[in-house]
Design an enzyme around this catalytic site. Structure first.
Site, PDB file in Angstrom:
ATOM      1  N   TYR A 121      34.188  48.013  53.945  1.00 17.05           N
ATOM      2  CA  TYR A 121      34.788  48.565  52.729  1.00 17.05           C
ATOM      3  C   TYR A 121      36.219  49.036  52.941  1.00 17.05           C
ATOM      4  O   TYR A 121      37.130  48.694  52.168  1.00 17.05           O
ATOM      5  CB  TYR A 121      33.916  49.730  52.260  1.00 17.05           C
ATOM      6  CG  TYR A 121      34.356  50.414  50.988  1.00 17.05           C
ATOM      7  CD1 TYR A 121      34.116  49.835  49.749  1.00 17.05           C
ATOM      8  CD2 TYR A 121      34.955  51.680  51.025  1.00 17.05           C
ATOM      9  CE1 TYR A 121      34.483  50.486  48.575  1.00 17.05           C
ATOM     10  CE2 TYR A 121      35.321  52.333  49.864  1.00 17.05           C
ATOM     11  CZ  TYR A 121      35.083  51.728  48.643  1.00 17.05           C
ATOM     12  OH  TYR A 121      35.452  52.370  47.492  1.00 17.05           O
ATOM     13  N   SER A 127      40.956  53.558  47.524  1.00 13.86           N
ATOM     14  CA  SER A 127      40.084  54.643  47.969  1.00 13.86           C
ATOM     15  C   SER A 127      40.733  55.359  49.138  1.00 13.86           C
ATOM     16  O   SER A 127      41.482  54.749  49.914  1.00 13.86           O
ATOM     17  CB  SER A 127      38.722  54.093  48.414  1.00 13.86           C
ATOM     18  OG  SER A 127      37.954  55.084  49.077  1.00 13.86           O
TER      19      SER A 127
END
Length: 264
Positions: free
Chosen positions: A164, A151
């Site tokens: 995350y 990501s």
């Protein structure tokens, strides 16, 4: 320019395994690969969602085009058993996409070790469990392609991404090392760097997400990247361009810029 990997352009007769395929990007990628002629194995904890996908594409009179392999990526034995079952059913596996992930908003002033470890186990250790199952065969065969969904949240530290972001940064580093070690062995490696994609995970965000795209658009970008033999597949470029630019800033400029643009 020479591609980083052997291009994956013709999916007829090929088999892909998508780990994290019950919704969002994973499901959309499964649909795109099926449309391209591939046979697709799908894994996730939500077996009902996988069976629903299979029911739309399988014909009882023919070998299944969608192979359902429910599993929890945190369970190494379950991952290994699922891959053994896939090999028994399909033989050669051409692409493995690790797309499983969890995401929760977390900031350091509310530090929660259990939340940090859940992200680590699903997002990173889950990828290691998949690699442990598939890499020995890929290396022995001198073929196959491993793709890891990271990501842009892993490019640099961002607010609300305490749990995350580090796991996605780890996946990027992992993919880079895998490429260095495996390219000469004939094994393809790529890393997927999505921006904001409209999924159940990003629905948790309480802020406006710039350049938001659909899972189908994400899947299209991924197949295009594999077709080009790319190592890094990032999208949408109108957003990832700026995120890549932010990676180049020294800390004395980066930290004030993040504070300004996020208002935090």
């Amino acid at each position: 320019m020479k591609p980083f990997n052997p291009p994956l352009a013709d999916w007829q007769g090929k088999t892909a395994w998508i780990v994290g395929a019950s919704s969002g990007i994973g499901r959309a990628t499964a649909l795109a690969l099926l449309e391209g002629g591939a046979r697709v194995a799908v894994s996730a904890r939500n077996g009902d969602a996988l069976e629903e996908l299979a029911a739309l594409h399988n014909d009882a009179a023919l070998p299944p085009r969608v192979i359902v392999l429910p599993l929890d990526v945190c369970d190494a034995a379950a991952v290994a058993a699922a891959y053994a079952q896939l090999q028994a059913m399909a033989g050669t596996v051409d692409l493995v996409l690790f797309n499983a992930a969890t995401y929760g908003v977390l900031r350091a002033d509310a530090f929660a070790l259990d939340e940090m470890l859940v992200h680590q186990q699903v997002n990173y250790v889950g990828a290691l469990n998949v690699l442990a199952a598939v890499l020995p065969g890929f290396v022995a065969r001198g073929a196959g392609h491993v793709s890891l969904t990271a990501s842009v949240a892993g490019f640099r530290g961002l607010p609300k991404s305490l749990a995350y972001g580090p796991t996605k940064a780890a996946l990027t580093n992992l993919a880079e090392v895998l490429y260095i070690d495996l390219h000469a062995r004939g094994v393809g490696v790529s890393v997927i760097q999505p921006g904001f994609v409209a999924t159940a995970l990003t629905a948790k965000n309480d802020f406006t997400m710039p350049a938001l795209i659909t899972p189908a658009q994400a899947a299209e970008a991924m197949l295009d990247g594999w077709r080009r033999g790319a190592f890094e597949i990032h999208f949408p470029r109108r957003f990832t361009f700026w995120m890549k630019l932010m990676r180049l800033l020294p800390y004395r400029l980066y930290f004030p810029a993040v504070a300004r643009f996020t208002g935090l």
